[in-house]
Design a protein around this motif. Structure first.
Motif, short mmCIF file in Angstrom:
data_model
loop_
_atom_site.label_atom_id
_atom_site.label_comp_id
_atom_site.label_asym_id
_atom_site.label_seq_id
_atom_site.Cartn_x
_atom_site.Cartn_y
_atom_site.Cartn_z
N SER A 5 48.34 26.46 -39.03
CA SER A 5 47.65 25.25 -38.61
C SER A 5 48.39 24.62 -37.44
N GLU A 6 47.62 24.02 -36.57
CA GLU A 6 48.16 23.31 -35.42
C GLU A 6 47.23 22.15 -35.17
N GLY A 7 47.75 20.94 -35.29
CA GLY A 7 46.90 19.76 -35.15
C GLY A 7 45.80 19.78 -36.20
N LYS A 8 44.57 19.65 -35.76
CA LYS A 8 43.42 19.62 -36.67
C LYS A 8 42.78 20.99 -36.85
N PHE A 9 43.44 22.06 -36.37
CA PHE A 9 42.84 23.38 -36.39
C PHE A 9 43.65 24.38 -37.20
N VAL A 10 42.93 25.37 -37.76
CA VAL A 10 43.57 26.50 -38.44
C VAL A 10 43.23 27.75 -37.64
N TYR A 11 44.25 28.50 -37.29
CA TYR A 11 44.12 29.72 -36.50
C TYR A 11 44.37 30.91 -37.42
N SER A 12 43.40 31.82 -37.46
CA SER A 12 43.52 33.02 -38.28
C SER A 12 43.49 34.23 -37.36
N PHE A 13 44.51 35.06 -37.51
CA PHE A 13 44.63 36.26 -36.68
C PHE A 13 44.33 37.48 -37.53
N ARG A 152 44.54 36.59 -15.45
CA ARG A 152 43.27 36.47 -16.17
C ARG A 152 43.40 35.53 -17.36
N SER A 153 44.27 34.54 -17.24
CA SER A 153 44.46 33.56 -18.32
C SER A 153 43.12 32.98 -18.75
N GLU A 154 43.03 32.64 -20.01
CA GLU A 154 41.80 32.06 -20.54
C GLU A 154 42.02 30.63 -20.98
N LEU A 155 41.00 29.80 -20.83
CA LEU A 155 41.04 28.41 -21.23
C LEU A 155 39.66 28.06 -21.74
N GLY A 156 39.60 27.56 -22.95
CA GLY A 156 38.29 27.22 -23.49
C GLY A 156 38.38 26.54 -24.84
N ASN A 157 37.22 26.14 -25.35
CA ASN A 157 37.18 25.52 -26.67
C ASN A 157 37.27 26.60 -27.75
N SER A 158 37.26 26.20 -29.00
CA SER A 158 37.47 27.15 -30.09
C SER A 158 36.45 28.29 -30.08
N ARG A 159 35.19 27.97 -29.86
CA ARG A 159 34.15 29.00 -29.84
C ARG A 159 34.39 30.02 -28.74
N GLN A 160 34.75 29.54 -27.56
CA GLN A 160 35.00 30.43 -26.43
C GLN A 160 36.23 31.30 -26.66
N ILE A 161 37.31 30.71 -27.14
CA ILE A 161 38.53 31.48 -27.40
C ILE A 161 38.25 32.56 -28.44
N SER A 163 35.46 34.12 -29.00
CA SER A 163 34.66 35.21 -28.43
C SER A 163 35.50 36.12 -27.52
N TRP A 164 36.55 35.59 -26.90
CA TRP A 164 37.38 36.40 -26.01
C TRP A 164 38.46 37.19 -26.76
N THR A 165 38.91 36.64 -27.90
CA THR A 165 40.11 37.20 -28.52
C THR A 165 39.89 37.87 -29.87
N GLY A 166 38.85 37.46 -30.60
CA GLY A 166 38.65 38.01 -31.92
C GLY A 166 39.39 37.24 -33.00
N TRP A 167 40.12 36.19 -32.68
CA TRP A 167 40.75 35.34 -33.68
C TRP A 167 39.71 34.34 -34.15
N THR A 168 39.97 33.71 -35.28
CA THR A 168 39.09 32.64 -35.72
C THR A 168 39.85 31.32 -35.67
N ILE A 169 39.15 30.30 -35.25
CA ILE A 169 39.72 28.96 -35.14
C ILE A 169 38.73 28.04 -35.84
N ARG A 170 39.20 27.34 -36.85
CA ARG A 170 38.32 26.40 -37.53
C ARG A 170 38.98 25.04 -37.61
N GLU A 171 38.15 24.03 -37.52
CA GLU A 171 38.66 22.66 -37.59
C GLU A 171 38.77 22.26 -39.05
N MET A 172 39.89 21.65 -39.39
CA MET A 172 40.10 21.17 -40.76
C MET A 172 39.26 19.91 -40.98
#
Length: 173
Positions: A5-13, A152-161, A163-172
Motif C-alpha cells: 500500500s502507498e497512500g490511498k492505493f494498493v499495488y499488486s504485482f 519511454r517513461s510512463e505517467l498516468g492514472n491507475s487505469r492507464q498504468i 494497461s501499460w504494465t499489467g499490475w493492478t492498482i486499487r483505491e482503498m
C-alpha cells in the motif's frame, strides 16, 4: 502476489515478480539517506527475475490537497530516479542486509530501465496545478528529463498504468 500500500492505493504485482517498497527499506532510511545528504527515492522497485526490465515506480496523489512543492514535478521525479539507481548500486554491497544485497544485485542485472509515475490529480485547477498541466505534456517533459535512463517513461492514472504494465492498482475504501 506481492502487494503493497502507498497512500490511498494498493499495488499488486504479478506472481513471481520481485518487488520492494524501496523508500521504506532500512538500507535507504538508515544508510543511504545519510550518504552525501538526504536522498530521495521512488516508492517501488520491481522486476521479473526472468525479464529484462527494471521498473522504478513513483506514486503521487494530488487530489486531496493538490501539489504543495514548488520544485518542478519532472525535476523531482528525475532526482528520485537517479537517487534510487545510486542507492541500488550502493545496496548491492550492503554488509548488514543480505536480502537487500541480493535484491539489488538481481535488479542491476536487468538490461532495460523503465520508469512509471502513477499520478492522480485534482479535477479543479489550483495555484501549483494550473489548468495548463496536461498529462501528455507532463509525460513528454518527463521523458525528456529521463532520456538517458528511460526515454519511454510512463505517467498516468491507475487505469492507464495498469494497461501499460499489467499490475493492478486499487483505491482503498
Amino acid at each position: 502476489m506481492p502487494e503493497f500500500s502507498e497512500g490511498k492505493f494498493v499495488y499488486s504485482f504479478p506472481e513471481g515478480r520481485e518487488a520492494i517498497k524501496w523508500d521504506e527499506t532500512a538500507f535507504h532510511r538508515k544508510t543511504f539517506q545519510s550518504f552525501g545528504g538526504s536522498a530521495k527515492a521512488v516508492d517501488f522497485v520491481v522486476f521479473d527475475p526472468d525479464g529484462d526490465a527494471l521498473w522504478l515506480i513513483e506514486c503521487k496523489d494530488f487530489r486531496p490537497d493538490g501539489r504543495k512543492k514548488t520544485i518542478d514535478l519532472c525535476d523531482e521525479m528525475a532526482e528520485k530516479f537517479k537517487a534510487t539507481l545510486a542507492g541500488l548500486v550502493c545496496a548491492r554491497n550492503a554488509d548488514d542486509d543480505v536480502s537487500i544485497k541480493r535484491f539489488s544485485r538481481m535488479a542491476l542485472k536487468k538490461s532495460r530501465l523503465r520508469f512509471a509515475v502513477h499520478w492522480e490529480h485534482p479535477p479543479c485547477p489550483r495555484r501549483l496545478w494550473p489548468p495548463t498541466t496536461r498529462q501528455s505534456a507532463m509525460r513528454d517533459k518527463l521523458r525528456q528529463r529521463l532520456r538517458a535512463g528511460d526515454s519511454r517513461s510512463e505517467l498516468g492514472n491507475s487505469r492507464q498504468i495498469e494497461s501499460w504494465t499489467g499490475w493492478t492498482i486499487r483505491e482503498m475504501g
